[in-house]
Write an enzyme that holds these catalytic residues in place. Structure first.
Site, PDB file in Angstrom:
ATOM      1  N   CYS A  28       0.974  -1.288  -0.036  1.00 10.97           N
ATOM      2  CA  CYS A  28       0.401  -0.085   0.137  1.00 10.97           C
ATOM      3  C   CYS A  28       0.866   1.184   0.038  1.00 10.97           C
ATOM      4  O   CYS A  28       2.091   1.816   0.904  1.00 10.97           O
ATOM      5  CB  CYS A  28      -0.660  -0.091   1.416  1.00 10.97           C
ATOM      6  SG  CYS A  28      -1.798  -1.191   1.503  1.00 10.97           S
ATOM      7  N   ARG A  47       4.482  -0.587  -4.758  1.00 15.60           N
ATOM      8  CA  ARG A  47       4.030  -0.828  -3.131  1.00 15.60           C
ATOM      9  C   ARG A  47       2.861  -1.844  -3.607  1.00 15.60           C
ATOM     10  O   ARG A  47       2.595  -2.631  -2.943  1.00 15.60           O
ATOM     11  CB  ARG A  47       4.262   0.021  -2.674  1.00 15.60           C
ATOM     12  CG  ARG A  47       5.225   0.875  -2.383  1.00 15.60           C
ATOM     13  CD  ARG A  47       5.387   2.220  -1.586  1.00 15.60           C
ATOM     14  NE  ARG A  47       5.067   1.990  -0.912  1.00 15.60           N
ATOM     15  CZ  ARG A  47       6.060   1.591  -0.058  1.00 15.60           C
ATOM     16  NH1 ARG A  47       6.904   1.678  -0.513  1.00 15.60           N
ATOM     17  NH2 ARG A  47       5.809   0.948   1.420  1.00 15.60           N
ATOM     18  N   TRP A  53      -2.969  -2.817  -1.974  1.00 18.50           N
ATOM     19  CA  TRP A  53      -1.899  -4.104  -1.953  1.00 18.50           C
ATOM     20  C   TRP A  53      -3.188  -4.996  -0.704  1.00 18.50           C
ATOM     21  O   TRP A  53      -2.553  -4.743   0.327  1.00 18.50           O
ATOM     22  CB  TRP A  53      -0.925  -4.244  -1.464  1.00 18.50           C
ATOM     23  CG  TRP A  53      -0.205  -5.872  -1.444  1.00 18.50           C
ATOM     24  CD1 TRP A  53      -0.048  -6.528  -2.962  1.00 18.50           C
ATOM     25  CD2 TRP A  53       0.065  -6.895  -0.729  1.00 18.50           C
ATOM     26  NE1 TRP A  53       0.818  -7.287  -2.835  1.00 18.50           N
ATOM     27  CE2 TRP A  53       0.799  -8.197  -1.177  1.00 18.50           C
ATOM     28  CE3 TRP A  53      -0.019  -6.742   0.360  1.00 18.50           C
ATOM     29  CZ2 TRP A  53       1.174  -9.270  -0.770  1.00 18.50           C
ATOM     30  CZ3 TRP A  53       0.373  -8.003   1.247  1.00 18.50           C
ATOM     31  CH2 TRP A  53       0.804  -9.411   0.506  1.00 18.50           C
ATOM     32  N   ASN A 110      -2.281   2.342   6.007  1.00 19.03           N
ATOM     33  CA  ASN A 110      -1.136   1.990   5.335  1.00 19.03           C
ATOM     34  C   ASN A 110      -0.625   0.768   6.695  1.00 19.03           C
ATOM     35  O   ASN A 110      -0.711   1.147   7.450  1.00 19.03           O
ATOM     36  CB  ASN A 110      -0.299   2.423   5.181  1.00 19.03           C
ATOM     37  CG  ASN A 110       1.309   1.678   4.336  1.00 19.03           C
ATOM     38  OD1 ASN A 110       0.985  -0.097   4.120  1.00 19.03           O
ATOM     39  ND2 ASN A 110       2.266   1.863   4.279  1.00 19.03           N
ATOM     40  N   GLY A 111      -0.992  -0.521   6.675  1.00 23.66           N
ATOM     41  CA  GLY A 111      -0.747  -1.933   7.505  1.00 23.66           C
ATOM     42  C   GLY A 111      -1.932  -2.508   8.139  1.00 23.66           C
ATOM     43  O   GLY A 111      -2.924  -2.489   7.410  1.00 23.66           O
ATOM     44  N   GLU A 118      17.992 -17.263  -5.629  1.00 26.20           N
ATOM     45  CA  GLU A 118      17.260 -16.179  -6.247  1.00 26.20           C
ATOM     46  C   GLU A 118      16.452 -16.652  -7.933  1.00 26.20           C
ATOM     47  O   GLU A 118      15.753 -15.516  -8.520  1.00 26.20           O
ATOM     48  CB  GLU A 118      18.712 -15.303  -6.126  1.00 26.20           C
ATOM     49  CG  GLU A 118      18.291 -13.768  -6.603  1.00 26.20           C
ATOM     50  CD  GLU A 118      17.364 -12.601  -5.756  1.00 26.20           C
ATOM     51  OE1 GLU A 118      16.507 -13.515  -5.053  1.00 26.20           O
ATOM     52  OE2 GLU A 118      16.743 -12.022  -6.315  1.00 26.20           O
ATOM     53  N   LYS A 127      12.971 -15.441  -8.799  1.00 27.74           N
ATOM     54  CA  LYS A 127      12.723 -14.629  -9.510  1.00 27.74           C
ATOM     55  C   LYS A 127      12.100 -15.280 -10.664  1.00 27.74           C
ATOM     56  O   LYS A 127      10.828 -14.047 -11.575  1.00 27.74           O
ATOM     57  CB  LYS A 127      13.963 -13.694 -10.724  1.00 27.74           C
ATOM     58  CG  LYS A 127      15.306 -13.092  -9.730  1.00 27.74           C
ATOM     59  CD  LYS A 127      14.555 -11.787  -9.660  1.00 27.74           C
ATOM     60  CE  LYS A 127      13.790 -11.339  -8.900  1.00 27.74           C
ATOM     61  NZ  LYS A 127      14.525 -11.162  -7.241  1.00 27.74           N
ATOM     62  N   GLU A 161       8.576 -14.977  -9.259  1.00 26.16           N
ATOM     63  CA  GLU A 161       7.113 -13.927  -9.069  1.00 26.16           C
ATOM     64  C   GLU A 161       6.791 -13.051 -10.483  1.00 26.16           C
ATOM     65  O   GLU A 161       5.127 -12.410 -10.300  1.00 26.16           O
ATOM     66  CB  GLU A 161       7.662 -12.594  -8.187  1.00 26.16           C
ATOM     67  CG  GLU A 161       8.888 -12.245  -8.823  1.00 26.16           C
ATOM     68  CD  GLU A 161      10.150 -12.079  -7.390  1.00 26.16           C
ATOM     69  OE1 GLU A 161       9.769 -11.490  -6.779  1.00 26.16           O
ATOM     70  OE2 GLU A 161      11.408 -11.886  -7.635  1.00 26.16           O
ATOM     71  N   HIS A 207      18.772 -36.877  -3.197  1.00 22.75           N
ATOM     72  CA  HIS A 207      18.255 -37.448  -2.193  1.00 22.75           C
ATOM     73  C   HIS A 207      16.902 -37.236  -2.007  1.00 22.75           C
ATOM     74  O   HIS A 207      15.963 -37.069  -1.084  1.00 22.75           O
ATOM     75  CB  HIS A 207      18.537 -36.213  -1.047  1.00 22.75           C
ATOM     76  CG  HIS A 207      20.269 -37.216  -0.808  1.00 22.75           C
ATOM     77  ND1 HIS A 207      21.110 -37.922  -0.149  1.00 22.75           N
ATOM     78  CD2 HIS A 207      21.316 -36.095  -1.196  1.00 22.75           C
ATOM     79  CE1 HIS A 207      22.134 -38.179   0.197  1.00 22.75           C
ATOM     80  NE2 HIS A 207      22.808 -37.151  -0.529  1.00 22.75           N
ATOM     81  N   LYS A 256       6.354  -4.566  -3.423  1.00 30.29           N
ATOM     82  CA  LYS A 256       6.991  -3.771  -2.858  1.00 30.29           C
ATOM     83  C   LYS A 256       8.088  -3.798  -1.527  1.00 30.29           C
ATOM     84  O   LYS A 256       8.779  -4.658  -1.342  1.00 30.29           O
ATOM     85  CB  LYS A 256       7.387  -3.005  -4.261  1.00 30.29           C
ATOM     86  CG  LYS A 256       9.080  -1.966  -4.006  1.00 30.29           C
ATOM     87  CD  LYS A 256       9.685  -3.276  -4.806  1.00 30.29           C
ATOM     88  CE  LYS A 256      11.204  -2.905  -4.805  1.00 30.29           C
ATOM     89  NZ  LYS A 256      12.407  -4.461  -5.362  1.00 30.29           N
TER      90      LYS A 256
HETATM   91  C1  F6R Z   1      12.229 -10.307  -4.486  1.00 34.16           C
HETATM   92  C2  F6R Z   1      11.832  -9.102  -3.568  1.00 34.16           C
HETATM   93  C3  F6R Z   1      10.848  -9.620  -2.506  1.00 34.16           C
HETATM   94  C4  F6R Z   1      11.997  -8.203  -0.846  1.00 34.16           C
HETATM   95  C5  F6R Z   1      11.253  -9.144   0.717  1.00 34.16           C
HETATM   96  C6  F6R Z   1      12.503  -8.799   1.482  1.00 34.16           C
HETATM   97  O1  F6R Z   1      12.072 -10.151  -5.378  1.00 34.16           O
HETATM   98  O2  F6R Z   1      11.377  -8.393  -3.907  1.00 34.16           O
HETATM   99  O3  F6R Z   1      11.493 -11.499  -2.241  1.00 34.16           O
HETATM  100  O4  F6R Z   1      13.386  -9.400  -1.528  1.00 34.16           O
HETATM  101  O5  F6R Z   1      10.372  -8.484   0.407  1.00 34.16           O
HETATM  102  O6  F6R Z   1      12.619  -7.122   0.941  1.00 34.16           O
HETATM  103  P1  F6R Z   1      13.102  -6.246   2.003  1.00 34.16           P
HETATM  104  O7  F6R Z   1      14.774  -5.970   0.972  1.00 34.16           O
HETATM  105  O8  F6R Z   1      12.336  -4.987   1.818  1.00 34.16           O
HETATM  106  O9  F6R Z   1      13.365  -6.404   3.351  1.00 34.16           O
END
Ligand code: F6R
Length: 602
Positions: free
Chosen positions: A2, A27, A76, A100-101, A478, A482, A485, A501, A597
């Protein structure tokens, strides 16, 4: 998670709010809405989905020429599905709120308010705020008293902006656990609000990053804080140009290409021929430290896992890594000979922030590796090391990760030198390799074209395994994250040696194995693991500087003399590969479904 904005002033309120929401849309983009107040009349516009839907709706409406103030929100969804009814701002009888929250005790409050005759229309937790305010306002006939009484009843994490016909010239605001910034605008009698600084850049130069428990009321006469004496003003940069796409198709693409440059900023003034320097740290930091514990979420957790190999290998310090949401509730045994490091792009992720607070409460020294200055974590941790990646807008994190790993690699060397666990020659070699990171991260035409062409073969199938060993295992995690998502395809990152295993039972031509095969680290070991998968007919895409005859597809990387340089080169390949698959599938690369985000709720 949000985004909220607010404005009081003489400029066109609707434009300021929409421009601000555009900056925050990454966000959350389940819905958006604004409420505008003019001479005791409130006009509200809400739309499902992206902000463009709201803009369209507003264009087709009879907007009044000017409004005195307004609040806006991009959502969000947490409580209640993404519907127009659940979109903010939420209405009582005569007031509106954006939030927000999460309000954790909203069910109890709702029961209570229902018993007083209040009517609810949404499924959100937010709606209780505005009803609670009106409940108290009806009793006290005093907005400030009503707002303060409301705040006292709320449990959870929240930042709030509230407007009401009962006090038509004011915006009430409060922060507890979710970020909120108040700003004095460049023009006379102008006040702005936003949940991060991006919407404010260029419009004001002086801001207050509110601390938890801070709030107040703003009008064109000025801002009155409930705890005035403790408020401190700071300045903001004035240029916005760094947040535009600059000709790239997506922010994610721009940010992948940018990595080579931004890591130079990350290293600026921090690396010398024989040493690493962090002005932010105190040399005595490591005194009495026997162990490092790292805590983070998502991509930042993967950076932490990578660092754990480097801390043990170079600095010879025991290091463990925890997912923040797990750490918080496992009743961890903490002792103050442990250095607690949190990693976060945003500095606002709720679980990581709470883990950091827990560690501090237990007397541990703490460092945050963070991209956002003045974020909550930089204010809580004892030491903050900024990654200097610039604003990251793509929801899928890219440059935040590479800059985090560079900081953590430098930190491992900084500790290694302090502990004398590394000889001069090795330290010089490591520093020499660090200086090569910008070129390892350069995106070449040939690599980008190759990932584009290969992507069309990897759109179907029953899943992906990204495999690697040592630091290439977190890199595999990672790569898989990627892909998941932004392409919505099932992918797992796995330690290559662990496949036999269990997971190898899945191997068949429809199982895609993306194998990370660096030349400088355990090449023969990973080669045998990939051979085992190939023998069971998995389709193999090898990423390596050495040709591998059993691979169905091959993405060649350059020969390098340090495994970490191979790490960064492969990182770029994985980022491009997932982006190109997502493009072919017609997905929204920068705003993948269901994500936001910055995750400021548990
Ligand atoms: C994946 C991504 C998320 C963030 C996670 C932590 O591409 O962006 O997995 O890495 O939400 O966010 P931060 O780093 O802001 O604490």
């Amino acid at each position: 998670m949000c985004g909220i904005v607010g404005y009081i002033g003489k400029q066109k309120t609707v434009d300021i709010l929409l421009d601000g929401l555009k900056e925050l849309e990454y966000r959350g983009y389940d819905s958006a809405g604004i409420a505008l107040l003019n001479c005791e009349k409130i006009s509200v516009y809400k739309a499902l989905g992206k902000l463009s839907n709201l803009e369209e709706k507003i264009q087709h409406s009879n907007l009044c020429a000017s409004y005195d103030l307004g609040i806006g929100h991009t959502r969000w969804a947490t409580h209640g599905k993404p519907t127009e009814l659940n979109a903010h701002p939420h209405l009582g009888e005569y007031s509106y709120v954006v939030h927000n929250g999460i309000i954790e005790n909203y069910k109890e409050l709702k029961e209570e308010l229902l018993s007083h005759g209040h009517k609810f229309v949404s499924q959100t937790d937010t709606e209780v705020i505005v009803h609670l305010f009106e409940y108290y306002q009806n009793q006290f006939n005093d907005c400030t008293q009503a707002f303060q009484s409301t705040i006292k009843r709320l449990e959870g994490a929240y930042s709030i902006l509230l407007i009401s016909k009962a006090c038509p010239h004011s915006i009430y605001f409060f922060k507890h656990g979710s970020p909120l910034i108040v700003a004095r605008g460049n023009n006379e009698n102008e006040v702005l609000f936003a949940s991060s600084d991006a919407p404010l850049i260029g419009l004001c130069s002086e801001v207050v990053y509110l601390e938890d428990g801070f709030g107040g009321v703003a009008s064109k006469e000025g801002i009155v804080f409930f705890n005035e004496a403790l408020v401190s003003w700071s300045s903001l940069p004035t240029s916005k140009q760094f947040a535009q796409k600059e000709g790239f198709r997506f922010f994610m693409e721009k940010e992948i290409y940018e990595q080579s440059n931004v890591v130079s900023d990350t290293m600026l003034g921090r690396i010398f021929d024989n040493s690493i320097a962090f002005d932010e740290l105190n040399a005595s930091l490591m005194e009495g430290i026997r162990e490092i514990k790292i805590c983070a979420c998502g991509t930042s957790y993967h950076a932490g896992l990578t660092a754990s190999y480097l801390f043990e290998r170079l600095a010879k310090v025991k290091c463990s890594v925890e997912i923040a949401s797990e750490f918080r509730y496992k009743e961890p045994l903490l002792s103050n000979d442990t250095l607690f490091i949190v990693i976060s792009q945003s500095g606002e992720t709720a679980d990581t922030l709470e883990a950091l607070k827990m560690a501090k409460k237990n007397g541990l020294k703490s460092i945050v590796v963070c991209n956002v200055d003045n974020s909550s974590m930089t204010r809580v941790a004892d030491y903050a090391i900024l990654t200097r990646a610039g604003i990251e807008k793509g929801v899928a994190s890219t440059k935040a990760f590479s800059t985090q790993v560079v900081v953590l690699w430098m930190l491992a060397l900084y500790f290694a030198k302090y502990k004398k666990s590394i000889d001069t020659q090795t330290l010089q070699n490591e520093i020499h390799a660090l200086r090569e990171v910008p070129s390892a991260l350069l995106v070449t035409n040939s690599v980008h074209e190759r990932t584009k062409r290969l992507s069309k073969r990897y759109l179907h199938g029953h899943g992906f395994f990204f495999i690697g060993r040592d630091v290439f295992f977190p890199l595999a995690l990672e790569g898989a994250l990627k892909l998941k998502e932004i392409s919505y395809l099932h992918a797992e990152g796995y330690p290559a040696g662990e496949m036999k295993h269990g997971p190898i039972a899945l191997a068949d031509p429809e199982l895609f194995t993306i194998a990370l095969m660096p030349q400088n680290l355990l090449y023969d070991k990973i080669k045998s693991n990939v051979e085992e998968l190939s023998a069971r007919d998995s389709t193999i895409c090898a990423i390596s500087p050495l040709s591998f005859e059993l691979a169905d597809d091959f993405i060649p990387t350059n020969l390098k003399n340090h495994y970490m340089l191979e790490f960064f080169e492969m990182l770029v390949v994985l980022q491009l590969f997932s982006m190109e698959i997502s493009v072919r599938l017609g997905n929204d690369v920068d705003m993948p479904r269901n994500l936001a985000k910055s995750v400021t709720v548990e």
